[in-house]
Write a protein that holds these residues in place. Structure first.
Motif, PDB file in Angstrom:
ATOM      1  N   GLY A 295      21.908 -29.461 -56.301  1.00 31.87           N
ATOM      2  CA  GLY A 295      23.118 -28.649 -56.428  1.00 31.87           C
ATOM      3  C   GLY A 295      23.681 -28.168 -55.111  1.00 31.87           C
ATOM      4  N   GLY A 296      23.073 -28.584 -53.998  1.00 33.26           N
ATOM      5  CA  GLY A 296      23.589 -28.209 -52.680  1.00 33.26           C
ATOM      6  C   GLY A 296      22.988 -26.955 -52.105  1.00 33.26           C
ATOM      7  N   GLU A 297      21.997 -26.376 -52.800  1.00 26.97           N
ATOM      8  CA  GLU A 297      21.372 -25.145 -52.320  1.00 26.97           C
ATOM      9  C   GLU A 297      20.262 -25.488 -51.334  1.00 26.97           C
ATOM     10  N   ARG A 298      20.156 -24.714 -50.280  1.00 26.86           N
ATOM     11  CA  ARG A 298      19.113 -24.958 -49.288  1.00 26.86           C
ATOM     12  C   ARG A 298      17.768 -24.490 -49.841  1.00 26.86           C
ATOM     13  N   THR A 299      16.737 -25.332 -49.711  1.00 22.34           N
ATOM     14  CA  THR A 299      15.412 -25.012 -50.251  1.00 22.34           C
ATOM     15  C   THR A 299      14.352 -25.121 -49.167  1.00 22.34           C
ATOM     16  N   ARG A 300      13.258 -24.379 -49.363  1.00 26.39           N
ATOM     17  CA  ARG A 300      12.143 -24.461 -48.422  1.00 26.39           C
ATOM     18  C   ARG A 300      11.258 -25.670 -48.751  1.00 26.39           C
ATOM     19  N   PRO A 301      10.691 -26.314 -47.735  1.00 27.05           N
ATOM     20  CA  PRO A 301       9.707 -27.370 -48.008  1.00 27.05           C
ATOM     21  C   PRO A 301       8.512 -26.793 -48.764  1.00 27.05           C
ATOM     22  N   ILE A 302       7.845 -27.634 -49.533  1.00 28.94           N
ATOM     23  CA  ILE A 302       6.714 -27.200 -50.353  1.00 28.94           C
ATOM     24  C   ILE A 302       5.421 -27.779 -49.792  1.00 28.94           C
ATOM     25  N   LEU A 303       4.452 -26.895 -49.515  1.00 29.93           N
ATOM     26  CA  LEU A 303       3.090 -27.320 -49.178  1.00 29.93           C
ATOM     27  C   LEU A 303       2.265 -27.238 -50.455  1.00 29.93           C
ATOM     28  N   LEU A 304       1.840 -28.399 -50.961  1.00 24.47           N
ATOM     29  CA  LEU A 304       1.029 -28.473 -52.170  1.00 24.47           C
ATOM     30  C   LEU A 304      -0.434 -28.595 -51.744  1.00 24.47           C
ATOM     31  N   HIS A 305      -1.133 -27.461 -51.773  1.00 20.68           N
ATOM     32  CA  HIS A 305      -2.536 -27.409 -51.343  1.00 20.68           C
ATOM     33  C   HIS A 305      -3.421 -27.538 -52.573  1.00 20.68           C
ATOM     34  N   GLY A 306      -3.961 -28.733 -52.786  1.00 14.83           N
ATOM     35  CA  GLY A 306      -4.812 -28.963 -53.940  1.00 14.83           C
ATOM     36  C   GLY A 306      -6.099 -29.639 -53.541  1.00 14.83           C
TER      37      GLY A 306
END
Length: 834
Positions: A295-306
């Protein structure tokens, strides 16, 4: 109309303005690959700007477009400019990353000897003249290859000025082009063609027999067949097809075909399994991030710690599915080619016909065709190592980095020396895309940034054994009872495998001088009798670490690198792992003449030989760089082991990369200390990561598993944390250590390395730059530490001495000079200082 062009002509840097001929004005745009004049040469370049007013009053015209479509998207151009600025690299080098091999060509010079009687005035001139007399006309690249580590160009320039040599510029066309295949098809209905079978040559003649076979094949197949196949299968000749075409029985045509590296790859379509509660919670955030970015919204990168086996891949698959549903494309990165086939199958099973593959072991034609299909929007998902990040999808919505902690995500050999994680984050911001990087062992820097709020931190703390249906099938196949409890929904959990730490000092005291502890030998014996599988890990290739003389202490070293040579039993050679130099082992010491020349240490080859000696019934297979040089070898070895055609898999760090092998019930770490005490700020982190990852290969099925970790340093905090799968404990201890020493994440680093064949020259040049940097730092208000100059840990590689300067501070790159002498390399945010 004017264009700004980045020219592909090392060592020329920067961009140059040209005007556009009338016939190209409605066809040229940003990102086009063009040819243009440069001095008296013809060069390739990429259009990076379209200025209204040129930087110079007199401009020269562009020659032609190499490809009718742009080879770079506008977002790729933005990324190339970002790479050039952050990593202090020439723009053309950053652009070249994004063009498939074989399409981009550098201009070269063709040298011709005019006077074969003249002698050279210097040793280098003499070598050039002798080379041209012996081999005839040569190109610059050929001379450089024939005279390695020699500064031959100044000598050649002197010979040109004297009229002894003649030179002209050459620019080869691209090495790759679309593949076109000739095919034959019936030109008549099958019944009519059958009626004409007897009218195709002298009855009973060989030509008539060939033509009849060809015609029957086309009738039976009912579709066009490749001409080359008809030749090979039926012994046909071009004259046969010409006759059949002249008689109106067949028609010949030529069509473009794709070279698809995934053609013929076996996979089974699959449906998404139900998610566990942990996965559902993480997916809620991941799904929202994808929708917001669309939708054009700025998002933070995701760190998936599993933790290992926690179901990170299933979240990647869901993220890709959601991205495709939004009409956008996805890039999925893996650290090693070894992981690519396994990952590709998982994505193909979910998205058949929509997945592309790219890595360095593919042919230039396969990479070129995959690149073109992605550019045209014919594929939606790209899987591959770090180079796959530069796939020219028209609308990228997701970038995934699996095993994001891995060192192979950092380019360390060529300019620009970029880190894929940082570059992916920047690219996602340029694109307005979601970015996810997952790992069981995030780097200290990555986790710290997540805790500081720069990344969104999501956790998967429990290992998933599997889903009900898959486990039932596995239990039936193995003939065992399923004894694990249900988690939520369809999945079941299992604890991480227990790790037993064996102190090898005590083994020595008890008289055990084997490379295997008594506990590891006993465990190997148990799993072999039970019909299970084991993995033995040692991050060192070859049979022995080095060869030395017990009389005088002489060590066999590489004459070009000064590093000890490694003995490889299979090839009966001593080999340098830096430059590839190889020589036969010596029976007598060349220094003292003594006969007590012995091997010391162990590598994967020796581990394999020891297993086969102690357990003759064991079927072993080795997985390291030496055994995986050929194309497809990773997939073959993994398939061989997964099918239980081997009992023990022995290998290096490749084993620590996300493999899922349910029959593996034992992982043995032969030496946990290999890299622990290297003089590098990330030695402990690298050790913890590889031990935790390789331990995670055990116990991924109903049979359970265990890990035996052999070490001479059982009390080291990295060893203790790895033995407990405790990333939190390691992270907290390492973070305090880094803060005390002012290392990342509390500062940033820049490594400047100078290489030269003369150690004295290298030291002098390093001292000169040190003085320049010292003055520049003093003129700023930043606190930047200037460390060095000093020889690198690996002081000489491939005949070149290496001296290093380290800059440390909040923004050390800000004092890097704009121009460097030839021989310097710049490494922003290095992952080691060796």
């Amino acid at each position: 109309m004017y264009v700004e062009v980045a020219v592909n002509l090392p060592p020329v840097q920067g961009t140059f303005d040209y005007h556009v001929p009338t016939h190209l004005r409605d066809r040229i745009s940003l990102g086009h690959l063009v040819t243009a004049p440069f001095g008296n040469r013809r060069i390739q370049g990429v259009v990076v700007g379209m200025p209204k007013i040129p930087a110079v009053p007199d401009t020269r015209p562009i020659d032609e477009l190499i490809d009718p479509d742009p080879v770079l998207t506008t977002t790729q151009l933005d990324l190339a400019k970002w790479l050039a600025g952050v990593y202090h690299a020439p723009l053309i080098d950053c652009i070249t990353l994004m063009i498939p091999p074989g399409l981009s060509q550098q201009a070269d010079s063709h040298y011709h000897l005019l006077d074969s009687e003249t002698a050279g005035e210097t040793p280098t001139q003499t070598k050039i003249l002798a080379l041209l007399k012996r081999r005839g006309d040569l190109r610059g690249r050929q001379i450089a290859y024939a005279l390695p580590r020699l500064r031959w160009r100044p000598a050649a320039e002197a010979l040109l000025r004297k009229g002894i040599l003649k030179r002209h510029s050459v620019l080869d066309p691209p090495h790759v082009r679309p593949r076109r295949v000739r095919s034959a098809r019936l030109a008549l209905p099958p019944d009519t063609a059958i009626a004409n079978l007897d009218d195709i040559g002298i009855k009973g003649g060989q030509a008539a027999k060939r033509r009849r076979r060809i015609l029957k094949a086309l009738i039976e197949e009912g579709e066009p067949l490749e001409v080359s196949w008809l030749y090979a299968e039926y012994g046909g000749k071009r004259a046969d097809l010409v006759v059949l075409e002249e008689r109106g029985l067949i028609s010949l045509s030529e069509a473009e075909v794709w070279r698809d590296p995934l053609e013929g790859l076996d996979f089974v379509a699959s449906d998404p399994p139900k998610l566990t509660q942990d996965q559902l919670q993480a997916w809620k955030d991941v799904g929202q991030t994808i929708l917001k970015s669309t939708g054009g919204e700025r998002t933070r990168p995701i760190l998936l710690h599993g933790v290992t086996g926690s179901g990170k891949t299933e979240l990647y698959l869901r993220a890709v599915a959601e991205t495709l549903a939004q009409g956008r494309s996805a890039i999925v990165l893996v650290p090693e080619i070894a992981l690519t086939p396994q990952t590709v199958r998982r994505f193909l099973s979910r998205f058949p016909g929509r997945v592309g593959l790219s890595h360095s072991q593919l042919s230039q034609g396969e990479r070129f065709d995959t690149w073109r299909r992605c550019r045209a929007g014919l594929l939606d998902v790209m899987v591959g190592p770090r180079s796959a990040l530069f796939t020219p999808f028209p609308n990228i919505g997701l970038i995934v980095l699996d095993e994001s902690h891995d060192d192979s995500y950092k380019e360390q050999e060529r300019t620009p020396r970029y880190h894929t994680l940082r570059t992916a984050v920047a690219y996602a911001e340029i694109l307005g895309a979601a970015c996810i990087f997952g790992t069981a062992t995030p780097s200290v820097v990555t986790r710290y940034r997540a805790e500081q709020g720069k990344y969104r931190l999501l956790k998967l703390p429990q290992r998933i054994l599997g889903h009900r249906e898959r486990l039932a099938q596995q239990a039936e196949r193995l003939g065992i009872k399923d004894r694990y409890q249900d988690a939520t929904g369809d999945a079941r959990y299992i604890d991480l495998p227990p790790v037993r730490v064996v102190d090898m000092r005590q083994e020595l005291k008890s008289g055990n001088r084997s490379i295997f502890s008594r506990a590891l030998q006993k465990s190997l014996d148990e799993i072999l009798h039970a019909g299970h599988q084991a993995i033995l890990f040692l991050n060192r290739r070859g049979s022995s670490t080095y060869i030395f003389c017990r009389d005088c202490g002489w060590v066999a070293r590489c004459p070009r690198c000064d590093s000890p040579l490694t003995h490889h039993t299979n090839s009966s050679r001593l080999t340098c792992h830096h430059c590839g130099y190889a020589v036969k082992p010596k029976k007598l010491c060349p220094a003292c003449g003594g006969s007590r020349v012995r091997e010391f240490g162990a590598g994967t080859e020796r581990v394999q030989h020891e297993v086969e000696r102690i357990f003759p019934q064991a079927r072993t297979i080795r997985w390291d760089w030496d055994s995986t040089r050929s194309r497809g070898s990773h997939d073959v070895i993994l398939a061989h082991f997964a099918a239980h055609r081997a009992d023990v898999l022995i290998g290096t760090q490749m084993l620590a990369k996300g493999l899922d092998l349910p029959l593996v019930t034992l992982v043995g770490v032969v030496s946990a200390d290999t890299s622990l005490y290297l003089p590098d700020f990330r030695s402990a982190e690298r050790t913890f990561q590889v031990l935790t990852q390789v331990a995670g290969r055990a116990g991924r099925g109903l049979l359970g598993g265990r890990v035996i970790l052999q070490t001479y340093q059982p009390d080291h905090y990295a060893i203790r944390a790895a033995s407990k799968h405790d990333h939190d404990a390691f992270y907290q201890h390492e973070l305090r250590h880094r803060e005390e020493l002012r290392y990342p994440p509390f500062t940033r680093l820049v490594s400047l390395v100078y290489r030269h064949t003369s150690d004295t020259r290298a030291q002098e040049e390093a001292a000169r730059l040190h003085g320049t940097l010292k003055v520049k730092i003093q003129s700023t208000d930043q606190k930047i530490d200037l460390i060095g100059p000093a020889p690198c840990f690996f002081k000489r590689i491939r005949g070149q001495h290496r001296w290093q300067i380290i800059l440390r501070g909040s923004d050390p790159a800000s004092v890097i000079p704009d121009e460097f002498s030839k021989g310097w390399s710049i490494n922003v945010d290095p992952i080691n200082l060796l």
